[in-house]
Write a protein that holds these residues in place. Structure first.
Motif, short mmCIF file in Angstrom:
data_model
loop_
_atom_site.label_atom_id
_atom_site.label_comp_id
_atom_site.label_asym_id
_atom_site.label_seq_id
_atom_site.Cartn_x
_atom_site.Cartn_y
_atom_site.Cartn_z
N THR A 26 16.82 15.90 -44.73
CA THR A 26 16.48 14.48 -44.57
C THR A 26 15.98 13.91 -45.89
OG1 THR A 26 15.94 14.79 -42.23
CG2 THR A 26 15.06 12.82 -43.31
N ALA A 27 15.11 14.66 -46.57
CA ALA A 27 14.59 14.23 -47.87
C ALA A 27 15.72 14.16 -48.91
CB ALA A 27 13.49 15.16 -48.34
N GLN A 54 15.70 26.02 -38.78
CA GLN A 54 16.54 24.83 -38.92
C GLN A 54 15.72 23.54 -38.85
OE1 GLN A 54 20.49 24.85 -37.58
NE2 GLN A 54 20.74 26.97 -38.20
N GLN A 55 14.61 23.56 -38.17
CA GLN A 55 13.73 22.39 -38.22
C GLN A 55 13.17 22.19 -39.63
OE1 GLN A 55 10.98 23.18 -34.96
NE2 GLN A 55 11.94 21.56 -33.73
N GLN A 56 12.83 23.30 -40.29
CA GLN A 56 12.37 23.21 -41.67
C GLN A 56 13.47 22.67 -42.57
OE1 GLN A 56 9.48 23.47 -43.20
NE2 GLN A 56 10.44 23.14 -45.22
N GLU A 57 14.69 23.16 -42.38
CA GLU A 57 15.80 22.70 -43.21
C GLU A 57 16.18 21.26 -42.88
OE1 GLU A 57 18.88 25.61 -42.77
OE2 GLU A 57 17.89 27.05 -44.10
N ILE A 58 15.98 20.83 -41.63
CA ILE A 58 16.22 19.43 -41.27
C ILE A 58 15.32 18.52 -42.09
CG2 ILE A 58 15.82 17.73 -39.43
CD1 ILE A 58 17.02 19.75 -37.46
N ARG A 59 14.08 18.92 -42.25
CA ARG A 59 13.15 18.11 -43.06
C ARG A 59 13.63 18.05 -44.51
NH1 ARG A 59 9.43 20.51 -39.32
NH2 ARG A 59 9.16 22.37 -40.62
N GLU A 60 14.08 19.17 -45.03
CA GLU A 60 14.55 19.21 -46.42
C GLU A 60 15.86 18.43 -46.59
OE1 GLU A 60 14.80 23.26 -47.67
OE2 GLU A 60 12.77 23.76 -46.98
N LEU A 68 22.78 17.94 -41.43
CA LEU A 68 21.67 17.47 -40.59
C LEU A 68 22.08 17.46 -39.12
CD1 LEU A 68 19.99 14.44 -42.43
CD2 LEU A 68 18.81 16.36 -41.35
N HIS A 104 22.55 21.03 -37.83
CA HIS A 104 21.27 21.69 -37.56
C HIS A 104 20.61 21.15 -36.29
CE1 HIS A 104 21.51 24.03 -41.05
NE2 HIS A 104 20.29 23.91 -41.53
N LYS A 105 20.70 19.84 -36.07
CA LYS A 105 20.12 19.26 -34.86
C LYS A 105 20.78 19.87 -33.62
CE LYS A 105 18.93 14.78 -36.94
NZ LYS A 105 19.28 13.33 -37.00
#
Length: 251
Positions: free
Chosen positions: A147-148, A139-145, A106, A109-110
């Motif tokens: 985080t979940a 990477q914003q999409q993967e950040i959401r994944e 996370l 990616h940030k």
């Protein structure tokens, strides 16, 4: 022989003066000793503080990497990379491979999103800007994944030893960070070249972390995501290297 009153008086005064001098000397000695002890204590405390500060400065310098040498100020891209590494180091591992991978990736990616934003702000090259847009979106999409996944795995049991340098997962995660720090390039004034070089190193670190997850992680969703990261970022590394070879004149 009888002592005269004058003689007795003189003797008494001399005795009092001698006692006073002795007390003053004792007080002065005590004060000197106390002062020396205080100075020694202060020196010890200052030495400890200086040692701590030096450790912190050395850690910061190591995080900046050899690319900062000789530069008055690091580039915005290098600053973003350094801040990302500090956040990753501040993420305390729990001992569960999946949860720790999600949390470290996370922060990784940030950092990539920040670097992409800097390229979109300062860069001029069409290819690098297009890659920055794609990297940011992916990477914003993967950040959401991630985080979940981290929320889902927060209470997952320990399955490795983060404090053991011989632990396979721990050693591979550390190697990914060490490799990124050691491979930082020399500073570039051109924003496109700076993005290109640092993102190449950044992507390789992500690939190394994802390979550690594939080898030692247990969560099927995260293992699938790790494989996707490896495939996408290895392809982008090749694109970065091809661009770099075609733009060798940039500095």
């Amino acid at each position: 022989m009888k002592n005269s009153p004058i003689y007795l008086t003189a003797l008494l005064v001399a005795t009092l003066l001698l006692s006073s001098c002795t007390n003053d000397h004792t007080a002065d000695s005590a004060a000197t000793t106390a002062g020396a002890d205080a100075n020694a204590s202060t020196t010890h405390d200052m030495a400890g503080a200086t040692h701590s500060a030096m450790d912190h400065a050395a850690m910061g310098h190591a995080a900046m990497g050899h690319g900062a040498a000789g530069a008055s100020e690091p580039s915005p891209q290098l600053t973003a990379m350094n801040e990302m590494m500090q956040q990753m180091h501040a993420t305390t591992p729990t001992g569960n491979t999946d949860y720790d991978f999600a949390r470290h990736m996370l922060e990784h990616h940030k950092g990539a999103v920040v670097m992409a934003d800097i390229e979109l702000r300062d860069g001029q090259d069409a290819t690098m800007r297009r890659m920055a847009e794609q990297i940011k979106a992916d990477q914003q999409q993967e950040i959401r994944e991630l985080t979940a996944a981290a929320a889902r795995l927060k209470s997952a049991p320990a399955n490795y030893q983060p404090e053991n340098p011989a632990d396979p997962f721990s050693s591979k995660m550390k190697a990914s960070m060490d490799g990124m720090m050691q491979d930082l390039p020399q500073p570039a004034t051109d924003p496109d070249l700076s993005f290109n070089q640092l993102m190449t190193v950044h992507h390789q670190s992500a690939v190394d972390m994802a390979q550690a997850q594939l080898a030692h992680g247990r969560d099927p969703q995260l293992k699938k995501m790790a494989q996707q990261m490896i495939t996408a970022q290895q392809q982008e590394i090749q694109q970065f290297k091809a661009w770099h070879a075609a733009n060798a004149n940039k500095q």
